[in-house]
Write a protein that holds these residues in place. Structure first.
Motif, short mmCIF file in Angstrom:
data_model
loop_
_atom_site.label_atom_id
_atom_site.label_comp_id
_atom_site.label_asym_id
_atom_site.label_seq_id
_atom_site.Cartn_x
_atom_site.Cartn_y
_atom_site.Cartn_z
N UNK A 1 74.34 -59.49 -61.81
CA UNK A 1 74.98 -59.96 -60.58
C UNK A 1 75.50 -61.37 -60.68
N UNK A 2 76.44 -61.67 -59.81
CA UNK A 2 76.93 -63.03 -59.59
C UNK A 2 76.62 -63.38 -58.15
N UNK B 1 75.48 -66.09 -63.61
CA UNK B 1 75.24 -64.70 -63.96
C UNK B 1 73.73 -64.44 -64.03
N UNK C 1 72.80 -57.74 -49.35
CA UNK C 1 73.21 -58.21 -50.68
C UNK C 1 74.67 -57.92 -50.95
N UNK C 2 75.06 -56.70 -50.61
CA UNK C 2 76.47 -56.34 -50.83
C UNK C 2 77.40 -57.20 -49.98
N UNK C 3 76.93 -57.50 -48.72
CA UNK C 3 77.81 -58.20 -47.79
C UNK C 3 77.83 -59.71 -48.03
N UNK D 1 75.91 -61.31 -53.00
CA UNK D 1 76.46 -61.05 -54.33
C UNK D 1 77.97 -60.99 -54.31
N UNK D 2 78.58 -61.89 -55.08
CA UNK D 2 80.04 -61.85 -55.25
C UNK D 2 80.43 -60.61 -56.05
N UNK D 3 79.55 -60.21 -56.94
CA UNK D 3 79.81 -59.03 -57.75
C UNK D 3 78.49 -58.56 -58.36
N UNK D 4 78.40 -57.29 -58.68
CA UNK D 4 77.20 -56.79 -59.36
C UNK D 4 77.49 -55.45 -60.02
#
Lengths: 140, 140
Positions: B48-49, B86, B115-117, B120-123
């Motif tokens: 994740x980021x 990262x 977390x999704x919202x 985390x910028x990306x995962x």
């Protein structure tokens, strides 16, 4: 793009090396492995504690990358090391055979031995078959 | 040993949370997962980021640990986040059923959505079956 930076992007598909944060950030902006095929494929999960100092580690890491990129079946890599010294590198491979070939590659085998002797205070390595994968925007 | 420190040791068996380096270092001195059974077992590889700032992340992480520890089939966890943002957390589970139960746990499901919202910028999340494992002094 500097060759050393490019080299570090794809670093460390197996023990004993990992990406260096600064170089990876320059390269990808993320460090997440992209463009992998749909599962199944294989992951090598390498968790380690470094010994203090470099002791030739960085130079060997760059060289191992060159080798790894040329390996048949190499899919990508993700790597992080925290301020406490714990590092995790996960490399992705097409199948068990490509992992076995990379493990046995002569120059890589010498680097693995050096890792056991000098660079890693401790480590664990696990080989796993990825059954499914999803990400942000690709719900599982 | 402070409860919060103990809590963080076993943190983040699945998205969206990870160990915080300082607390883990206080606890284990290593961060390598110990005492796992012989393979096969399962690994959840979460890369994740983070978004900037805490935004409630730390408190939720501690709570998720309490829940995870109580889950049947939870074996251990390893986690690292580099200076570039990262992070990789690998949690280990007895079987697919225990992963599915933890994913569906109500409070954890709410944390995953958060977390999704927000966090985390990306995962990327991958579920993998560990076929073999070795470490320093236990050669593969």
């Amino acid at each position: 793009m500097r060759p050393n930076v490019l080299a570090n992007l794809l670093l460390q598909p197996l023990a004993p090396l990992e990406l260096r944060c600064q170089d990876r950030a320059l390269m990808s902006g993320s460090g997440l492995a992209r463009g992998l095929p749909e599962p199944p494929y294989y992951a090598v999960i390498f968790t380690s504690l470094r010994t203090p100092g470099d002791a030739g580690y960085g130079a060997t890491a760059e060289r191992m990358l060159e080798l790894a990129r040329a390996q048949d079946g190499f899919l990508g890599v993700e790597s992080a090391r925290g301020a406490d010294g714990l590092g995790i590198t996960v490399s992705y491979w097409k199948d068990e055979a490509s992992i076995a070939r990379w493990k046995a590659e002569l120059e890589h085998a010498r680097a693995q031995a050096e890792g056991r002797r000098r660079w890693y205070a401790d480590y664990e390595l696990r080989v796993a078959r990825v059954e499914r994968a999803y990400g942000k925007g690709r719900r599982g």
